[in-house]
Design a protein around this motif. Structure first.
Motif, PDB file in Angstrom:
ATOM      1  N   ASP A  93      59.991  31.262  38.794  1.00 42.70           N
ATOM      2  CA  ASP A  93      60.726  31.416  39.884  1.00 42.70           C
ATOM      3  C   ASP A  93      59.660  31.242  40.920  1.00 42.70           C
ATOM      4  O   ASP A  93      58.758  31.750  40.945  1.00 42.70           O
ATOM      5  N   VAL A 150      57.789  34.654  34.720  1.00 37.38           N
ATOM      6  CA  VAL A 150      59.058  34.128  35.212  1.00 37.38           C
ATOM      7  C   VAL A 150      58.812  33.148  35.789  1.00 37.38           C
ATOM      8  O   VAL A 150      57.808  32.719  36.295  1.00 37.38           O
ATOM      9  N   THR A 181      65.112  36.389  40.283  1.00 34.70           N
ATOM     10  CA  THR A 181      65.060  36.582  38.913  1.00 34.70           C
ATOM     11  C   THR A 181      65.138  38.171  38.772  1.00 34.70           C
ATOM     12  O   THR A 181      64.173  38.949  39.094  1.00 34.70           O
TER      13      THR A 181
END
Length: 195
Positions: A18, A16, A71
């Motif tokens: 993030d 991810v 996320t």
């Protein structure tokens, strides 16, 4: 058994982008029966299932939403081809008069395992503190009062949301100990004056 990791690092199964996610944030494990569990890997910002932070292993249901950082991760698509998980097809709509069919992962029968969250265990400490505090007023004040103080302190320390029983047990435990000391002082002074 299938192990899936999620986080910012490219070595994870699910990567991810993030800044609120840790490099190795969480791990999802699918056992040989198709059951999936998730555990946080000591991430900075925590792992959330259905917007509740998990603090220990949590068994996932197919519709659970898993969030790390900001996320929401699509964990279901990584475990759908599990070892013995049964698949059924469900029609979810139509596109150009053709049915849109998706596979839905279903765990095998009798695979339910309750989630013993830390919150439910902590409320047990609070209840134990309250019971020890109440009974300690009438019986074995020094022992049960001490236990009420210990259980109450543990409940308050470990549980952030529901600590009412722990606080009440802690107060009653202190009251038990104070009453026991007062009774000892009165008994001692009566004994001293009797001589």
């Amino acid at each position: 058994m299938k192990v899936i990791t999620a986080g910012r690092s490219s070595s994870n199964t699910i990567t991810v982008d993030d800044e609120k996610a840790s490099r190795r944030h969480c791990q999802i494990t699918q056992d040989d029966y198709g059951r999936c569990s998730i555990v946080d890997l000591n991430s900075t910002n925590g792992t959330y299932v259905n917007e509740r932070r998990i603090t220990s292993e949590y068994y996932l249901n197919p519709n659970d939403m898993v969030r790390i950082g900001r996320t929401t991760i699509p964990w279901q698509r990584y475990v759908a081809g599990g070892a013995t998980a049964r698949h059924t097809q469900r029609t979810v709509g139509r596109d150009n008069n053709q049915p849109v069919v998706v596979n839905v992962n279903q765990p095998p029968k009798n695979s339910y395992r309750p989630n013993l969250s830390e919150e439910s265990v902590n409320s047990g400490y609070g209840v134990a503190a309250l019971v020890c505090g109440i009974v300690g007023i009438f019986l074995f004040g020094i022992i049960l009062g001490t236990l009420a103080v210990i259980f109450g302190a543990v409940s308050i320390k470990r549980n952030e949301k529901r600590k009412g029983c722990g606080i009440a047990g802690l107060i009653l435990g202190i009251l038990d100990l104070a009453l026991y000391i007062i009774i000892l002082l009165i008994a001692g002074s009566l004994f001293f004056w009797a001589l």
